[in-house]
Design a protein around this motif. Structure first.
Motif, short mmCIF file in Angstrom:
data_model
loop_
_atom_site.label_atom_id
_atom_site.label_comp_id
_atom_site.label_asym_id
_atom_site.label_seq_id
_atom_site.Cartn_x
_atom_site.Cartn_y
_atom_site.Cartn_z
N LEU A 127 0.82 -1.20 0.00
CA LEU A 127 0.00 0.00 0.00
C LEU A 127 0.86 1.26 0.00
N ASP A 128 2.02 1.21 0.62
CA ASP A 128 2.88 2.38 0.70
C ASP A 128 3.87 2.46 -0.45
N ARG A 154 4.82 2.53 -4.67
CA ARG A 154 4.21 3.07 -5.89
C ARG A 154 3.46 1.97 -6.63
N ASP A 157 0.07 -4.36 -10.27
CA ASP A 157 -1.23 -3.88 -9.79
C ASP A 157 -2.16 -3.50 -10.94
N ARG A 207 -5.30 7.01 -8.32
CA ARG A 207 -6.12 5.96 -7.73
C ARG A 207 -5.27 4.83 -7.15
N SER A 208 -3.99 5.05 -7.04
CA SER A 208 -3.08 3.98 -6.63
C SER A 208 -3.54 3.31 -5.34
N HIS A 209 -3.83 4.08 -4.30
CA HIS A 209 -4.21 3.48 -3.02
C HIS A 209 -5.56 2.78 -3.12
N LYS A 254 -5.04 -0.60 -4.93
CA LYS A 254 -4.36 -1.58 -4.08
C LYS A 254 -5.22 -1.98 -2.88
N ALA A 255 -6.03 -1.06 -2.38
CA ALA A 255 -6.93 -1.42 -1.28
C ALA A 255 -7.96 -2.44 -1.74
N THR A 262 -6.33 -5.73 -2.08
CA THR A 262 -6.11 -6.29 -0.74
C THR A 262 -7.38 -6.96 -0.21
N GLU A 317 -14.78 3.75 2.75
CA GLU A 317 -14.01 4.50 1.76
C GLU A 317 -14.87 4.74 0.53
#
Length: 499
Positions: free
Chosen positions: A12-13, A15, A156, A342-344, A347-348, A351, A388
């Motif tokens: 998540l942290d 890139r 991703d 929208r990266s996070h 990945k969320a 997950t 979210e």
């Protein structure tokens, strides 16, 4: 489950990692170079790269070679050695076979948003190429059709590179192999198609992008394509790569060729044999003409000469205009708008899906106390995901582009803008100019809110309208706060907002 959560937390942290995939000889490495604005991967006759290349941003450019032998330490070296370790050459086959992957660091600013993974071709005539790509993604060659990658697969999101023939059966199998593990089904939100070598369509169309768009539209008539691709962007990859490396010598030679009439130049440049002939009255040495034609492509060279005739006078100006013509700038913007911010969220969502799959696999063999502990842990994550709103918008976007949600043209554009597909500012989300006044922003946000609230109350767009209403309400609050600060900064409300 704890180990999986820890692994996903670390991701998540990091890139976002975007893999560039496709069949061999479709221009993957050329596209990567064009996107970055620097020739970092072998192309042309050396395009059959043997290794997977990880390209990431860093202030200290360099290359690190990682080997398949775990006892052999990584080898740091210079970017000048990249071709030695990345391109197929008979004199270093043993060295190439020993390489696991290459870590390439560049200070080009475009890489700051996300990492790129340049993969080998999945249907290479050399078995090692396909095996390297699949092994990098934890996938054996025999499992391609099964589409079951491990939850910790490296990429991703995907750029799927296709030639001017469009999507083939090989592309379909490749998409199932890469996409299946992350979502349990092909996900258009995390996948963009790129139609490369558009310049080759110049033979059949005065404007090759017209032909490319016709092909794209024809492909998107298929539900199977809409189910796996968010969009397809046409790009003249070779022209874009050449534009990035344009120099003064190129400019002077193009100026010389531009003195030839457009009609004579077009008739000559379309044929390599004719363009090299000495009896055509063309300037420059035949070998130099041939080299320019090969680097720029006939369409690109003709375009460059036309730009010179129209008044373009410097290398920087010509580079900028050629990048615009090639379509690479549009693709860069779309990748940034669609992927980077929208990266996070992406990945969320990955997950959450990975945890659900893991839980399903574990549940059958658990005792009652362990099953309760598992459910409690999973519910903690599920609650966070439900809270979210960006994930609701991501799901809405997927339903829209896959064809599951059908909207009228204007409603569709409203939704794409509202969820940030064309920029995250209030003006961009509301389809207004960046200079729009706060009062205009508020009026537009209110109009959209009321219209979509009407859809919601009437039961239209079930399961989707409430997401749009929530986004409009959020924009209304933000614009109201901005107006209070701008129009009456000394009011009690403004002071409260500032605090």
């Amino acid at each position: 489950m704890r180990a999986l959560l820890q692994a996903r937390l670390e991701r998540l942290d990091a890139r976002l990692r975007v893999a560039v995939v496709g069949r061999v000889c479709q221009g993957k490495s050329t596209l990567v170079n064009a996107l970055i604005g620097e020739r970092l991967t072998p192309t042309g006759t050396l395009e059959l790269s043997f290794s997977v290349n990880h390209l990431r941003y860093g202030t200290d450019p360099g290359l690190t070679v990682h080997f398949t032998d775990p006892t052999r330490p990584p080898l740091p070296t210079s970017l000048a050695d990249l071709e030695k370790f990345a391109a197929r050459r008979e004199d270093n086959a043993d060295l190439l076979r020993s390489i696991e992957y290459l870590d390439v660091v560049s200070d080009r600013p475009y890489l700051a948003g996300f990492d790129l993974i340049d993969t080998a071709g999945l249907d290479s005539p050399w078995i090692e190429d396909s095996a390297k790509t699949l092994d990098f993604l934890k996938k054996s060659r025999d499992q391609v059709a099964a589409a079951t990658l491990e939850a910790t697969t490296s990429a991703d999101a995907l750029l799927v590179v296709m030639g001017r023939g469009g999507q083939s059966q090989t592309d379909d199998e490749m998409l199932r192999a890469f996409l299946g593990p992350r979502t349990g089904a092909a996900s258009p939100v995390t996948t963009i198609g790129v139609l490369t070598k558009v310049e080759e369509m110049w033979r059949d169309h005065p404007d090759p992008f017209v032909g490319a768009r016709m092909l794209r539209d024809d492909m998107f008539r298929s539900p199977a394509v809409r189910a796996v691709l968010f969009e397809i962007q046409p790009v003249c990859g070779r022209l874009a790569e050449t534009a990035a490396g344009l120099d003064e010598a190129d400019l002077e030679d193009i100026r010389t060729l531009a003195k030839v009439s457009a009609e004579d130049l077009e008739r000559s440049v379309k044929s390599a044999a004719v363009f090299q002939r000495t009896d055509r009255g063309l300037p420059l040495d035949p070998a130099r003409r041939d080299a320019l034609r090969g680097r720029f492509t006939p369409f690109g060279l003709m375009t460059a000469c036309c730009l010179i005739r129209d008044g373009v006078g410097t290398v920087d100006e010509l580079r900028t205009r050629l990048e615009e013509v090639s379509g690479i700038r549009v693709l860069r913007d779309r990748l940034t708008d669609h992927f980077a911010h929208r990266s996070h969220l992406i990945k969320a969502r990955i997950t959450g899906e990975a945890l659900r799959r893991q839980a399903r696999g574990l549940r059958a063999g658990l005792t009652a106390p362990d099953a309760e502990a598992l459910d409690t842990a999973l519910e903690t994550v599920e609650t966070a995901l439900r809270d979210e709103p960006g994930l609701d918008e991501l799901d809405l976007l997927q339903r829209l582009v896959s064809g599951e949600l059908r909207l009228g043209p204007d409603d569709r554009e409203d939704v794409l803008h509202l969820v940030g597909e064309y920029g995250r500012s209030a003006a961009a989300r509301l389809r207004l100019a960046d200079t729009a006044a706060p009062a205009d922003l508020a009026a537009r946000a209110r109009d959209l809110h009321d219209r979509w609230l009407g859809h919601l109350n009437a039961g239209r767009y079930r399961g989707s309208a409430h997401v749009v209403v929530a986004r409009c309400a959020n924009l209304l609050r933000a614009v109201a706060a901005a107006r209070a600060l701008l129009e009456d900064p000394d009011s009690a409300d403004s002071r409260r907002r500032l605090r």
